[in-house]
Scaffold this motif. Structure first.
Motif, PDB file in Angstrom:
ATOM      1  N   PRO A   2      -5.711  -7.212 -10.037  1.00 32.54           N
ATOM      2  CA  PRO A   2      -6.614  -7.860  -9.080  1.00 32.54           C
ATOM      3  C   PRO A   2      -6.906  -6.964  -7.880  1.00 32.54           C
ATOM      4  CG  PRO A   2      -4.406  -8.775  -8.918  1.00 32.54           C
ATOM      5  CD  PRO A   2      -4.392  -7.854 -10.096  1.00 32.54           C
ATOM      6  N   LEU A   3      -8.132  -7.032  -7.393  1.00 41.73           N
ATOM      7  CA  LEU A   3      -8.530  -6.362  -6.159  1.00 41.73           C
ATOM      8  C   LEU A   3      -8.715  -7.347  -5.017  1.00 41.73           C
ATOM      9  CD1 LEU A   3     -11.206  -3.751  -7.360  1.00 41.73           C
ATOM     10  CD2 LEU A   3      -8.739  -3.432  -7.050  1.00 41.73           C
ATOM     11  N   SER A   4      -9.119  -8.565  -5.329  1.00 41.89           N
ATOM     12  CA  SER A   4      -9.400  -9.560  -4.299  1.00 41.89           C
ATOM     13  C   SER A   4      -8.234 -10.529  -4.172  1.00 41.89           C
ATOM     14  CB  SER A   4     -10.682 -10.324  -4.625  1.00 41.89           C
ATOM     15  OG  SER A   4     -10.506 -11.097  -5.802  1.00 41.89           O
ATOM     16  N   PRO A   5      -8.082 -11.147  -3.006  1.00 43.61           N
ATOM     17  CA  PRO A   5      -6.988 -12.105  -2.822  1.00 43.61           C
ATOM     18  C   PRO A   5      -7.282 -13.407  -3.562  1.00 43.61           C
ATOM     19  CG  PRO A   5      -8.375 -12.050  -0.874  1.00 43.61           C
ATOM     20  CD  PRO A   5      -8.868 -10.959  -1.773  1.00 43.61           C
ATOM     21  N   LEU A  61     -10.759  -0.458  -3.216  1.00 40.31           N
ATOM     22  CA  LEU A  61     -10.481  -0.212  -4.626  1.00 40.31           C
ATOM     23  C   LEU A  61      -9.006   0.016  -4.902  1.00 40.31           C
ATOM     24  CD1 LEU A  61     -13.491   2.018  -5.712  1.00 40.31           C
ATOM     25  CD2 LEU A  61     -12.679  -0.003  -6.932  1.00 40.31           C
ATOM     26  N   ASP A  62      -8.206   0.224  -3.843  1.00 39.53           N
ATOM     27  CA  ASP A  62      -6.788   0.505  -4.056  1.00 39.53           C
ATOM     28  C   ASP A  62      -5.960  -0.743  -4.309  1.00 39.53           C
ATOM     29  OD1 ASP A  62      -6.605  -0.681  -1.564  1.00 39.53           O
ATOM     30  OD2 ASP A  62      -5.971   1.138  -0.508  1.00 39.53           O
ATOM     31  N   GLY A  63      -6.589  -1.928  -4.276  1.00 38.97           N
ATOM     32  CA  GLY A  63      -5.876  -3.163  -4.557  1.00 38.97           C
ATOM     33  C   GLY A  63      -5.140  -3.754  -3.378  1.00 38.97           C
ATOM     34  N   SER A  64      -5.264  -3.156  -2.192  1.00 40.53           N
ATOM     35  CA  SER A  64      -4.499  -3.628  -1.035  1.00 40.53           C
ATOM     36  C   SER A  64      -4.916  -5.019  -0.574  1.00 40.53           C
ATOM     37  CB  SER A  64      -4.628  -2.635   0.124  1.00 40.53           C
ATOM     38  OG  SER A  64      -5.998  -2.441   0.475  1.00 40.53           O
ATOM     39  N   GLU A  98      -3.169  -8.819  -1.897  1.00 40.56           N
ATOM     40  CA  GLU A  98      -2.119  -9.564  -1.202  1.00 40.56           C
ATOM     41  C   GLU A  98      -2.381  -9.696   0.291  1.00 40.56           C
ATOM     42  OE1 GLU A  98       0.118 -11.067  -2.876  1.00 40.56           O
ATOM     43  OE2 GLU A  98      -0.398 -10.151  -4.801  1.00 40.56           O
ATOM     44  N   ASP A  99      -3.394  -9.002   0.789  1.00 39.05           N
ATOM     45  CA  ASP A  99      -3.686  -9.023   2.224  1.00 39.05           C
ATOM     46  C   ASP A  99      -5.171  -9.309   2.427  1.00 39.05           C
ATOM     47  OD1 ASP A  99      -3.958  -8.694   4.924  1.00 39.05           O
ATOM     48  OD2 ASP A  99      -3.345  -6.577   4.971  1.00 39.05           O
ATOM     49  N   PRO A 100      -5.562 -10.574   2.583  1.00 38.06           N
ATOM     50  CA  PRO A 100      -6.979 -10.920   2.723  1.00 38.06           C
ATOM     51  C   PRO A 100      -7.663 -10.240   3.901  1.00 38.06           C
ATOM     52  CG  PRO A 100      -5.655 -12.883   2.301  1.00 38.06           C
ATOM     53  CD  PRO A 100      -4.697 -11.773   2.556  1.00 38.06           C
ATOM     54  N   SER A 101      -6.913  -9.812   4.906  1.00 45.67           N
ATOM     55  CA  SER A 101      -7.533  -9.155   6.060  1.00 45.67           C
ATOM     56  C   SER A 101      -8.139  -7.817   5.701  1.00 45.67           C
ATOM     57  CB  SER A 101      -6.498  -8.979   7.177  1.00 45.67           C
ATOM     58  OG  SER A 101      -5.501  -8.033   6.809  1.00 45.67           O
TER      59      SER A 101
END
Length: 676
Positions: free
Chosen positions: A116-119, A163-166, A169-172
């Protein structure tokens, strides 16, 4: 097979096209694109509960790109949008896509599982993504945030997702770029990344009424400057925009300031000019986010899809000369380009939906995914692929020998307006009807209603015509494909113009001695279901049966029950509420529902958020089952438009049973013939 046909009553011809065949025979091929050199597309898999697989052609046949089980589908505006994008011209870089069950954005690389990329949303499907573009190390796209699973309240933003997937888990980490309108398309980023364009519109407009082409500068920090309107406005609908590939800063826009969706060039200084002014449509109604009909090529030409009541693929040169491909396809959908070639879904009266690859360099059009009754594999007699991995058109599968040859016809309504129709006569290679008998006919009212149907080989229509039942597919006033003036015939007259035009088509067939006046039925889904019910109430002496799929019927309640995208649609179709309350009462199919005496079958998905089951229930509450024979079939897990083959097959069998009883014929018990 004998040259002499056997004589049997119309409706009683034995056909090899059974309901199960019709349900799975026309593969739903959509959202074509390129992954490296491979042409890929999404394909609805009815036997897997309507999952949408991402497919490609290999030397061994058709295979899924992603590991099994992934559903490449977005629910943006409920009708969906472009759900995937390759990350570069290299297949090794993989792609991004929206996964159907949770609507999250995912990234896939060959040899690995998607991540996943998005929260996640507060609940599955709260956050939806579509229509992607790559900008540096981010994906820019449209994000829709809905309040609940009815989607009656929603907000939309253009966003940037790392694109790094961050951001998973972090919607900000998700950056909001713009929110200029209540509805927007995804971003189109200028080559070089200096500017971005998108389309926007607000309630009560629909995207075929009024839209605006927005352009904003991309600032050094990745934010956007102040957006400016570059085209569109009141009474003009820009339906697509894409940048030239040559670095000139030209923005191509498909818009209708003169009443037809033509291609325009928007210069850097904001000036516009038409590139090919014709009374033809070079675009369609924007029912799904990310559709394209005008594709800039690397050599400066444009691949365009155009026509009146049909669509051909052509190349529009820089000199303004338009040259069509010498190909029999009359409909082209979901087009994409790698800058040189054009991939699309093509079809015609003689061919079902096919994924093809067109090359302007030599004028060739090659099959990538041929029609097949099995859906996920090619016919056993398909030619071997050539060096490009494509193949010439495969031979038509055997059941298509039972398909009729349709034709176009235009009738005139009582007020002299044209009514365009597609006529599908009964046809069977071994049977014909008695010389003193005329065939029954089904009047087909398409959905939308701001839409159209296509004159193509259609297995569902063949299910009826191969049994000796004709079909007339009515492009009633309000349909697309014939310019804005024809669309506007339905403005404030939904429930009137469509009903009159369907009756005009039926009476036209009767007057020509084509159809039996005592054996006319009507069928339709969604907006076509509205027209079908309104028709049997308004014309009780004309129609002897009706098949009604997931209809809208009560306009007052529907305004509050349907999803956000269409919640103000009736402002144009009937009038603003409550100022036009009298028209809502007068034009509703429920107004005279208690006068209905025509037998009907009603088919409804219980998970439908566009036309909720409550709409169908309101009709049944007004029908006396002792006076009007009817059946109501409901389907768990089905939404607006049935995706499961078992549902489609059960619906077709229920229709045939209704028509046999109401129109007076005995269907053949089982197929007893095969093509020679």
């Amino acid at each position: 097979m004998s040259d002499t046909k056997s004589v049997l009553p119309y409706g009683s011809w034995p056909s090899p096209i059974e309901a199960d065949d019709a349900a799975r025979g026309d593969a739903l091929l959509e959202w074509v694109g390129f992954l490296g050199d491979d042409v890929c597309w999404t394909e609805v898999l009815p036997e897997e509960d309507g999952r949408s697989g991402l497919m490609r052609r290999t030397a061994d046949g058709v295979e899924e790109v992603l590991p099994s089980g992934w559903d490449v589908r977005t629910r943006v505006i409920e009708y969906g949008g472009r759900p995937w994008l390759a990350l570069s011209g290299r297949a090794a870089d993989g792609l991004v896509f929206t996964h159907g069950p949770d609507q999250r954005l995912h990234r896939w690389r060959p040899g690995s599982d998607p991540v996943p990329l998005s929260p996640p949303g507060a609940w599955p499907g709260e956050l939806r993504y579509a229509d992607f573009a790559v900008h540096g190390d981010e994906i820019w796209c449209l994000r829709e945030t809905v309040a609940d699973d009815t989607a009656r309240t929603a907000r939309r933003h253009l966003v940037a997702i790392p694109l790094d997937g961050s951001a998973a888990e972090d919607p900000s980490r998700v950056r909001e770029l713009a929110a200029t309108h209540h509805f927007m398309t995804g971003p189109r980023i200028e080559p070089g990344g200096d500017r971005v364009a998108w389309l926007g519109w607000d309630h009560p407009d629909m995207p075929w009424d009024t839209t605006r082409l927005m352009v904003a500068a991309v600032l050094p920090d990745g934010t956007l400057g102040a957006p400016a309107v570059r085209m569109g406005g009141e009474g003009e609908a820009v339906t697509q925009a894409d940048w030239a590939t040559d670095g000139s800063g030209t923005l191509y826009a498909v818009s209708d300031p003169d009443g037809w969706w033509n291609v325009h060039a928007v210069d850097r200084d904001g000036g516009t000019r038409s590139l090919c002014s014709r009374p033809e449509e070079f675009g369609e109604a924007l029912w799904r986010i990310g559709l394209r009909w005008c594709l800039p090529l690397l050599d400066g030409a444009l691949a365009v899809i155009h026509g009146v009541g049909e669509r051909r693929l052509g190349i529009l040169g820089a000199d303004g000369v338009l040259t069509d491909f010498a190909d029999p396809a009359t409909e082209w959908h979901f087009a994409a380009t790698d800058g040189r070639r054009i991939a699309a879904v093509a079809s015609s009266p003689g061919r079902r939906r096919t994924v093809v690859l067109a090359d302007p360099a030599d004028g060739s059009v090659r099959t990538v995914r041929a029609p097949s009754s099995e859906g996920r594999s090619l016919p056993s007699d398909a030619p071997a692929p050539d060096a490009d991995g494509a193949a010439p058109y495969a031979r038509t599968p055997a059941p298509d020998a039972y398909a009729t040859t349709p034709y176009r016809r235009t009738y005139r309504s009582d007020d002299g307006e044209p009514v365009h129709v597609h006529v599908y006569p009964p046809h069977h290679p071994e049977f014909t009807g008695p010389g003193d008998e005329l065939p029954p006919y089904l009047v087909l009212a398409h959905g939308g209603p701001t839409s159209r149907s296509h004159l193509v080989l259609n297995q569902e229509i063949s299910y009826f015509t191969s049994r000796g039942i004709g079909v007339v597919d009515v492009q009633y006033g309000g349909s697309t494909g014939y310019g804005r003036a024809y669309r506007e015939r339905l403005r404030h007259r939904w429930g009137l113009t469509d009903v009159q035009d369907c009756a005009t088509a039926a009476r036209g067939l009767i007057a020509e001695g084509i159809a039996d006046p005592d054996r006319i039925a009507i069928r339709g889904g969604s907006a076509g279901g509205w027209t079908a019910v309104a028709s049997i109430a308004a014309e009780p002496g004309l129609y002897r049966a009706a098949a009604v799929y997931y209809p809208v019927l009560d306009p007052v309640s529907w305004r509050e029950e349907t999803h956000d995208f269409e919640s103000r649609y009736l402002d144009g179709l009937i009038g603003p509420w409550p100022a036009a309350a009298d028209r809502y009462a007068h034009q509703s199919p429920l107004r005279e529902a208690d006068r209905i005496r025509t037998p009907f079958v009603l088919l409804q998905g219980l998970d439908d958020t566009v036309c909720p089951p409550a709409q169908a229930e309101r009709l049944l509450q007004r029908i006396d089952p002792d006076t009007v024979p009817y059946r109501c079939l409901t389907f768990e897990g089905e939404g607006h438009g049935f995706r499961r083959s078992a549902t489609v097959a059960a619906s077709l069998r229920a229709e045939l049973r209704l028509y046999a009883d109401a129109l007076g014929f005995t269907p053949a018990a089982a197929p007893s013939c095969s093509p020679s």
